[in-house]
Each structure stands twice: as structure tokens, then as C-alpha cells.
Design a protein around this motif. Structure first.
Motif, mmCIF file in Angstrom:
data_model
loop_
_atom_site.group_PDB
_atom_site.id
_atom_site.type_symbol
_atom_site.label_atom_id
_atom_site.label_comp_id
_atom_site.label_asym_id
_atom_site.label_seq_id
_atom_site.Cartn_x
_atom_site.Cartn_y
_atom_site.Cartn_z
ATOM 1 N N HIS A 48 -36.150 13.624 22.205
ATOM 2 C CA HIS A 48 -36.276 14.618 23.281
ATOM 3 C C HIS A 48 -35.317 15.799 23.141
ATOM 4 O O HIS A 48 -35.302 16.669 24.018
ATOM 5 C CB HIS A 48 -36.028 13.940 24.634
ATOM 6 N N GLN A 49 -34.550 15.832 22.074
ATOM 7 C CA GLN A 49 -33.541 16.880 21.924
ATOM 8 C C GLN A 49 -33.292 17.108 20.442
ATOM 9 O O GLN A 49 -33.424 16.193 19.633
ATOM 10 C CB GLN A 49 -32.246 16.432 22.620
ATOM 11 N N VAL A 50 -32.923 18.339 20.096
ATOM 12 C CA VAL A 50 -32.515 18.677 18.737
ATOM 13 C C VAL A 50 -31.091 19.212 18.787
ATOM 14 O O VAL A 50 -30.786 20.103 19.597
ATOM 15 C CB VAL A 50 -33.451 19.728 18.104
ATOM 16 N N ASN A 51 -30.231 18.649 17.956
ATOM 17 C CA ASN A 51 -28.856 19.122 17.845
ATOM 18 C C ASN A 51 -28.663 19.790 16.487
ATOM 19 O O ASN A 51 -28.814 19.136 15.450
ATOM 20 C CB ASN A 51 -27.868 17.962 17.974
ATOM 21 N N LEU A 52 -28.376 21.090 16.502
ATOM 22 C CA LEU A 52 -27.997 21.775 15.266
ATOM 23 C C LEU A 52 -26.495 21.598 15.092
ATOM 24 O O LEU A 52 -25.707 21.932 15.986
ATOM 25 C CB LEU A 52 -28.362 23.252 15.330
ATOM 26 N N ARG A 53 -26.105 21.072 13.943
ATOM 27 C CA ARG A 53 -24.715 20.738 13.670
ATOM 28 C C ARG A 53 -24.171 21.611 12.548
ATOM 29 O O ARG A 53 -24.906 21.955 11.607
ATOM 30 C CB ARG A 53 -24.611 19.272 13.229
ATOM 31 N N TYR A 54 -22.896 21.939 12.628
ATOM 32 C CA TYR A 54 -22.249 22.640 11.522
ATOM 33 C C TYR A 54 -20.767 22.278 11.500
ATOM 34 O O TYR A 54 -20.221 21.754 12.482
ATOM 35 C CB TYR A 54 -22.436 24.155 11.634
ATOM 36 N N VAL A 55 -20.130 22.540 10.370
ATOM 37 C CA VAL A 55 -18.699 22.264 10.210
ATOM 38 C C VAL A 55 -17.938 23.542 10.500
ATOM 39 O O VAL A 55 -18.176 24.584 9.873
ATOM 40 C CB VAL A 55 -18.386 21.758 8.796
ATOM 41 N N GLY A 56 -17.028 23.484 11.466
ATOM 42 C CA GLY A 56 -16.260 24.659 11.856
ATOM 43 C C GLY A 56 -15.065 24.905 10.961
ATOM 44 O O GLY A 56 -14.789 24.158 10.007
ATOM 45 N N GLY A 57 -14.333 25.944 11.284
ATOM 46 C CA GLY A 57 -13.151 26.283 10.508
ATOM 47 C C GLY A 57 -12.049 25.251 10.600
ATOM 48 O O GLY A 57 -11.128 25.244 9.776
#
Length: 488
Positions: free
Chosen positions: A37-46
């Protein structure tokens, strides 16, 4: 290509294809059929941590748009030194990284993303782009792929246990009920494998620490070799999962380089190998090949500068000074656990059949051979504070230099520990400021071929030089331990 019956990744099983072949349309189907029911876009921060953008699912069209187009984010809030006047950047999903989120209130699909600037170019100071560029340059010049994996140590913190109390410094591969946190380890294994992270094993580690009001029990999880870009993502995901699982058990997890005045700290040892056409080139008929020795020399030549990425806080250098097995001398050896670079015991094909036959009398079953020889070179430098994408990118830079420098074999011979005293070798930095000096002296090698942006190197140097110096005495050490308790 048939999917193995043991495949733990639910999206791979559903689609009947490996993750490398996922498309946006495939992921829409996965969301529908797995009732997400949900999409999480993930990324690695600084800061090296995993960040999240959460999207509700309204329709098939909306879902596909999110999964293919991605989103815009404020780069100035993600990476230090980004110009606020032009800080909008794009994050674009990498479909091959998709997994079902095992946590959260709503069943979700998570996808790791890459950063791009307003012209659609890879954002040069994004962590995943730096390690990707480093790997591309290495492969382009040598024809070999650097594969890597980490041995990640961490502590679980809880109240002292009255039943089967832990024994200090006696945790190595201990079993329940004497090992505390075995359920956490097993749940971490299950979640990570279902997310597509390839693991070797997990076990209790040596460090058990007993204090008046708490116990700290050390664990380790070891991953499997994958291309260096994937290895960096896998380590970030592993830290996230360990913390999430620990929290569900009411426990705190810490990867801090030093956790107490007593006991071992948390290391992050990185194994690597160079592969060409499926062949591990670091191993020869008689052990480590010339390519392997050049790799060792490359790491050792760059190792003082690599501390800027692998040992980022003051307690890193307290760990070097106080740890029994923490490296200090810039040297290497085979099977020696005190060397900075170590060549682990290989699986000897000549003796293995005899061992298997002795352990299993009467068995005539053939001993299986791995597709790629498992021999690795282990860099024992990093700890839980490491910025893993920068560390692995730096290792790729060092590997390329070792492979192309005509003096590497002589350097490897000169820096072999053998029976020599560690005092005969150059030593690692003893503080964040010394680490910054080492990086500044070598920054040209890291900035070459547009791998590390100069502005990012400047930011790393500033952070190291602004870090507080270690104060003398137990009180000063304990203050630093508390300050850098949750790193990486």
C-alpha cells in the motif's frame, strides 16, 4: 532462467526473474499481487544513513510514475556544502534494488535511488555515484571488477541478565541461552536475505561487557562478495535492519568504534577480490598471485588516507590505541590477525576432500566447487563509524593504483610483516586531525578521473579537523563514547 526453490526474495519468486532484470512495470505488478500500500524511495545521505520518501499508492498510473520518474529533493539538506541557490536534485529509483519492507505500519515496497543534477547528470557528490565512478574507472583501466563484502560488528545493549549471565570477553560464536540476542541475529538474517542482501553468516562476537546497570553483547554479521557498488548499499541496509530489529525487542544497537572502557570495540573489516570473466585473479597456484600482491600494496599505500573514510570519529583512534586486535602498523600478512591487511586461510582444494571424507566416513559425494574462487584480501582498517560508500570507493581508487604502479610488487614485499616487529613499519594516524593530514597529502589520487569531488574532500577534511581531540583520562574517554554512540 529458472528461480531456485530456496530463493528468499518474494519479488524474485513472484516475477520469476532475477532482481537485475526488474522494470518499473514489474514492480507495479509486485505491489498489486503482494498487496502493498506504500512505496518508499530510499537513498543514502551525506551522513551515510538511509533516508526515506514515503508515497501512498493512489492508482496504477501514479504508482508507475513514482517508480520510474522518481522525485525531486533538497540537496542542500542532504549533502554538506551544496549551494542552496541550486539545490534541487532528482532521485531516480534503481529497480533492481527493490524489496518488501519488513517494518512499518503499512506493507510497503522500498527502492534505493540514485541522484542526478538539473541537467540529468550523475550528481558527483552523491555517495552511490562516487563508488560507481570509482568502480568504472578501475574496470576501464584494468578489465577487472572489484568485489567486496563487510564483516560488520555491533553491540546489543540491555539490562544485566540474571539467568545464564554473560561472561566478559567470552562471546565468540556462543549459543543461546549463554548468547544474548540470538533471536535478533536470526531475524536480521531473515529480513536481509528476503531483501536481496547476500549473507554468509551471523554469530556472537568476543565482546561481552558487564557494567553495573547494563550488559553489552557483541555480534557480527558477514556478507557475501558482490560488486563494490552493491557491497556499499548492502552495508547501509544491514545497519538499518539491525537497528530496526533491535528496537522491536526493546534493545539498543550500536556500531560505535568504542563502547566502554573495557572490552572490544566494533570493527568493519572489508574483504575484496578482483574478478575477470568469473575468475578470481588475486589467487594463483601457490597462494596469493602477483595481482593479489599488487592489490595489497595499493591498499597499504593509501591506508593512512583511507582512515578519513573508514575511521571518522575520535573514538576510532581510541580503539586503535586500546584494542588488542586493532591494527596499528601499515603492514600485511597471511592468516595474521594483527596485520592491517590480512590474507585469510584459503579453502585448499588439495586437502578439502580428505577432511570431508574423514568427517563423513563412507561418503563418496563429490566436494562442490564455488563458481568463483573464494580467496579474498581483508582490509582490517574500518570501524562502525565508516562512511561505507566513500571507504569502498577509496578502496577501488587504491586498488587501481596498486595494479598500475610498476613498483607495487616490491612495495608488497617490503611491507610484509613475516617475523618483523610492528614498530619497524609506518603507523596509522592517532587522531582525526592526523587522518585529515594524510587525506590532504593524498587527495590528488582520490580526485583523479573525477571520482571524488574536491568539495567533498574539503568537507571531509573540515569534519575531521573540527572533531574534538581525545581528552586524557577515563572521564574524557567516556564523554567521547557517549557523544559518538550512534555513528554510521
Amino acid at each position: 532462467m529458472p528461480i531456485d526453490a530456496f530463493e528468499p526474495h518474494p519479488i524474485v519468486r513472484l516475477l520469476g526473474k532475477p532482481a537485475a532484470g526488474f522494470t518499473g512495470g514489474d514492480l507495479v505488478r509486485a505491489v498489486e499481487e503482494l498487496d502493498l500500500h506504500q512505496v518508499n524511495l530510499r537513498y543514502v545521505g551525506g551522513d551515510g544513513r538511509l533516508k526515506t520518501l514515503a508515497f501512498p499508492v493512489y492508482s496504477r498510473e501514479h504508482l508507475l510514475e513514482v517508480l520510474v520518474r522518481g522525485e525531486r529533493v533538497d540537496g542542500s539538506s542532504v549533502f554538506a556544502g551544496t549551494d542552496t541557490d541550486a539545490s534541487d536534485v532528482y532521485v531516480v529509483p534503481r529497480h533492481r534494488t527493490a524489496f518488501v519492507n519488513p517494518f512499518g505500519e503499512r506493507p510497503s515496497l522500498d527502492v534505493l535511488c540514485s541522484f542526478y543534477d538539473e541537467e540529468g547528470r550523475p550528481l558527483p557528490h552523491a555517495r552511490e555515484q562516487i563508488v560507481r565512478r570509482a568502480a568504472e574507472v578501475l574496470t576501464g583501466e584494468t578489465g577487472m571488477t572489484l568485489e567486496a563484502f563487510g564483516e560488520l560488528e555491533y553491540y546489543l545493549v540491555d539490562a544485566p541478565d540474571r539467568i545464564y549471565p554473560v561472561e566478559e570477553e567470552r562471546g565468540y560464536q556462543e549459543s543461546s541461552p549463554f548468547s544474548k540476542g540470538q533471536r535478533v541475529r536470526e531475524q536480521v538474517l531473515g529480513h536481509l536475505t528476503a531483501m536481496g542482501v547476500r549473507l554468509k553468516y551471523a554469530h556472537g562476537e568476543v565482546g561481552n561487557v558487564l557494567e553495573e546497570d547494563r550488559q553489552l553483547v557483541q555480534h557480527e554479521i558477514e556478507l557475501q562478495p558482490v560488486p563494490v557498488e552493491q557491497a556499499a548499499d548492502a552495508l547501509v541496509l544491514t545497519k538499518w535492519v539491525v537497528r530496526e530489529v533491535a528496537a522491536t525487542h526493546g534493545l539498543e544497537a550500536t556500531f560505535a568504534p568504542l563502547v566502554s572502557g573495557e572490552g572490544a570495540g566494533n570493527g568493519l573489516h572489508v574483504h575484496s577480490r578482483l574478478v575477470r570473466d568469473g575468475v578470481n585473479t588475486v589467487v594463483g597456484e601457490d597462494g596469493l598471485s602477483d595481482t593479489g600482491r599488487r592489490l595489497v600494496a595499493g591498499y597499504l599505500q593509501a591506508t593512512r588516507a583511507l582512515t578519513a573514510f573508514g575511521n571518522t570519529v575520535p573514538t576510532s583512534y581510541l580503539r586503535f590505541a586500546e584494542g588488542d586486535e586493532s591494527p596499528g602498523a601499515v603492514c600485511w600478512g597471511e592468516k595474521d590477525r594483527t596485520g592491517l591487511v590480512r590474507v585469510p586461510l584459503a579453502w585448499n582444494g588439495d586437502v578439502l576432500p580428505g577432511m570431508v571424507a574423514h568427517a563423513n566416513p563412507g561418503s563418496t559425494e563429490a566436494v562442490p566447487e564455488p563458481a568463483t574462487h573464494p580467496q579474498t584480501v581483508e582490509l582490517r582498517l574500518g570501524d562502525g563509524s565508516a562512511d561505507v560508500h566513500l571507504l569502498l570507493a577509496g578502496m577501488a581508487v587504491a586498488a587501481r593504483r596498486g595494479l598500475t604502479d610498476p613498483g607495487s610488487l616490491e612495495q608488497a614485499e617490503r611491507l610484509e610483516a613475516a617475523d618483523r616487529d610492528e614498530d619497524e613499519f609506518e603507523q596509522l594516524p592517532t587522531s582525526c586531525s592526523e587522518s585529515a593530514d594524510a587525506l590532504e597529502a593524498e587527495r590528488g589520487a582520490f580526485e583523479a578521473d573525477d571520482v571524488f569531488p574536491a568539495a567533498l574532500i574539503d568537507a571531509v577534511l573540515t569534519a575531521l579537523r573540527d572533531a574534538p581531540a581525545a581528552k586524557k583520562g577515563a572521564a574524557g574517554r567516556d564523554e567521547l563514547i557517549r557523544r559518538y554512540w550512534h555513528v554510521g
